[in-house]
Design a protein around this motif. Structure first.
Motif, short mmCIF file in Angstrom:
data_model
loop_
_atom_site.label_atom_id
_atom_site.label_comp_id
_atom_site.label_asym_id
_atom_site.label_seq_id
_atom_site.Cartn_x
_atom_site.Cartn_y
_atom_site.Cartn_z
N VAL A 92 54.95 37.76 -35.72
CA VAL A 92 55.85 38.91 -35.85
C VAL A 92 55.15 39.98 -36.69
CG1 VAL A 92 58.04 39.73 -36.77
CG2 VAL A 92 57.93 37.54 -35.57
N ALA A 93 54.99 41.17 -36.12
CA ALA A 93 54.22 42.22 -36.78
C ALA A 93 55.09 43.29 -37.41
CB ALA A 93 53.26 42.87 -35.78
N GLY A 94 56.40 43.23 -37.18
CA GLY A 94 57.31 44.24 -37.73
C GLY A 94 58.74 43.79 -37.52
N GLU A 95 59.68 44.70 -37.72
CA GLU A 95 61.08 44.34 -37.64
C GLU A 95 61.50 43.99 -36.20
OE1 GLU A 95 63.70 46.37 -40.95
OE2 GLU A 95 62.71 47.90 -39.74
N LEU A 96 62.13 42.85 -36.03
CA LEU A 96 62.72 42.42 -34.76
C LEU A 96 64.17 42.03 -35.05
CD1 LEU A 96 59.89 40.20 -33.23
CD2 LEU A 96 60.37 42.60 -32.76
N PHE A 97 65.10 42.60 -34.29
CA PHE A 97 66.51 42.51 -34.62
C PHE A 97 67.23 41.55 -33.67
CE2 PHE A 97 64.84 46.73 -35.59
CZ PHE A 97 65.06 46.77 -36.96
N LEU A 98 67.72 40.44 -34.22
CA LEU A 98 68.49 39.49 -33.44
C LEU A 98 69.94 39.93 -33.34
CD1 LEU A 98 66.94 36.37 -35.15
CD2 LEU A 98 66.30 37.31 -32.93
N PHE A 99 70.45 40.54 -34.39
CA PHE A 99 71.79 41.11 -34.43
C PHE A 99 71.72 42.42 -35.22
CE2 PHE A 99 75.76 42.08 -36.48
CZ PHE A 99 76.72 41.83 -35.51
N MET A 100 72.41 43.44 -34.72
CA MET A 100 72.43 44.71 -35.44
C MET A 100 73.70 45.47 -35.11
SD MET A 100 70.01 48.12 -35.01
CE MET A 100 68.59 47.57 -35.93
N THR A 101 74.33 46.02 -36.12
CA THR A 101 75.31 47.08 -35.91
C THR A 101 74.95 48.21 -36.84
OG1 THR A 101 77.64 47.72 -35.91
CG2 THR A 101 77.00 45.98 -37.46
N TYR A 102 74.60 49.35 -36.27
CA TYR A 102 74.12 50.48 -37.08
C TYR A 102 74.02 51.73 -36.22
CZ TYR A 102 71.03 53.41 -39.94
OH TYR A 102 70.49 54.43 -40.65
N LYS A 103 74.35 52.83 -36.81
CA LYS A 103 74.11 54.15 -36.24
C LYS A 103 73.90 55.08 -37.42
CE LYS A 103 76.05 57.57 -33.04
NZ LYS A 103 77.23 57.92 -32.19
N ARG A 104 73.00 56.03 -37.29
CA ARG A 104 72.71 56.91 -38.41
C ARG A 104 74.00 57.50 -38.97
NH1 ARG A 104 68.09 58.73 -40.23
NH2 ARG A 104 66.98 58.02 -38.36
N GLY A 105 74.19 57.33 -40.26
CA GLY A 105 75.41 57.81 -40.89
C GLY A 105 76.46 56.75 -41.11
N THR A 106 76.27 55.55 -40.52
CA THR A 106 77.23 54.47 -40.72
C THR A 106 76.64 53.42 -41.67
OG1 THR A 106 76.49 52.97 -38.95
CG2 THR A 106 77.96 54.78 -38.32
N ASP A 107 77.47 52.46 -42.04
CA ASP A 107 76.97 51.27 -42.72
C ASP A 107 76.36 50.34 -41.67
OD1 ASP A 107 77.78 52.26 -45.15
OD2 ASP A 107 79.65 51.14 -45.19
N ALA A 108 75.83 49.20 -42.11
CA ALA A 108 75.06 48.37 -41.18
C ALA A 108 75.09 46.91 -41.58
CB ALA A 108 73.61 48.86 -41.12
N VAL A 109 74.86 46.06 -40.58
CA VAL A 109 74.59 44.64 -40.77
C VAL A 109 73.45 44.26 -39.84
CG1 VAL A 109 75.47 42.29 -40.58
CG2 VAL A 109 77.00 44.11 -41.35
#
Length: 238
Positions: A92-109
């Protein structure tokens, strides 16, 4: 003793309340995901830990689920899933997302991998980012692993295969969510990070699970549970 137990249970019921699972998907097939209200963009459904799961191999391969009625502005909660490795984690060479909830301006998990062969649980709350990062892992291609992240009053925690792997001392959780959450890639408009891993058995709960509450064996959705139920079970053995 019996009267004492009944009184104790009543008090616990008033103070603890019910905690429950708010979402489960086995990610068995495109048809099943669509019945659950999700949208599938590319990718494939292939064998995972329990039956099939979803693999993203190309840019744009992702599953979207609406947040509404599934992930309801939780200031505390748990996300857990099974991942079947499509490569050694050392690759793994960088960020890989198995689960994501995010949009610019929102909170995130986020529940993800990052360079350094590590897994990460990450939240954004009121503009601040908080991480719980594992140490370097030795996960190999083809292996199945359970991952879970929790957040809330007990801090930000990452569990790997049912064991606490990392924690960060913050009680801040997300409150303003994007309209969707994504499986096995980044959020729109740029799902450019296919993991080449298989994700299945995704579940979300509205409370911070402890290690013993994580679902490591049965992929089926569970009935709503509470810490009260666990306490009653303990009382019956006393």
């Amino acid at each position: 003793m019996r009267i004492f137990c009944i009184i104790l249970i009543t008090l616990l019921c008033c103070s603890v309340g019910m905690a429950k699972e708010t979402f489960f998907s086995a990610l068995e097939s495109q048809a099943d995901v669509e019945k659950e209200g999700g949208t599938v963009d590319g990718g494939e459904f292939v064998p995972g830990k329990f039956g099939n799961g979803f693999v993203s191999k190309e840019v744009g391969d992702v599953i979207h689920f609406p947040v509404e009625d599934r992930f309801i502005n939780l200031e505390k909660g748990t996300v857990e899933l099974w991942v079947t490795m499509g490569m050694d984690i050392s690759a793994v060479a960088g960020e890989l997302f198995l689960f994501m909830t995010y949009k610019r301006g929102t909170d995130a998990v986020f529940l993800q991998f990052d360079k350094g062969a590590k897994a990460r649980m990450r939240v954004k709350s009121a503009g601040g980012w908080f991480n719980a990062d594992s140490g370097a892992l030795n996960w190999k291609e083809g292996e199945h692993h359970h991952m879970a992240g929790t957040w809330g009053p007990d801090g930000l925690k990452l569990f790997l295969d049912g064991e606490l792997a990392a924690e960060t001392d913050t009680d801040r959780g997300p409150t303003v969510f994007a309209e969707s959450f994504e499986v096995n890639n980044a959020s729109p408009p740029d799902p450019k990070f296919p993991t080449n891993c298989v994700v299945d058995g995704l579940r979300i709960s509205d409370h911070q699970k402890e290690a013993g509450e994580l679902i490591l064996d049965d992929p089926a959705p569970v009935e709503p549970i509470s810490k009260l139920a666990l306490t009653w079970g303990q009382l019956k053995t006393d």
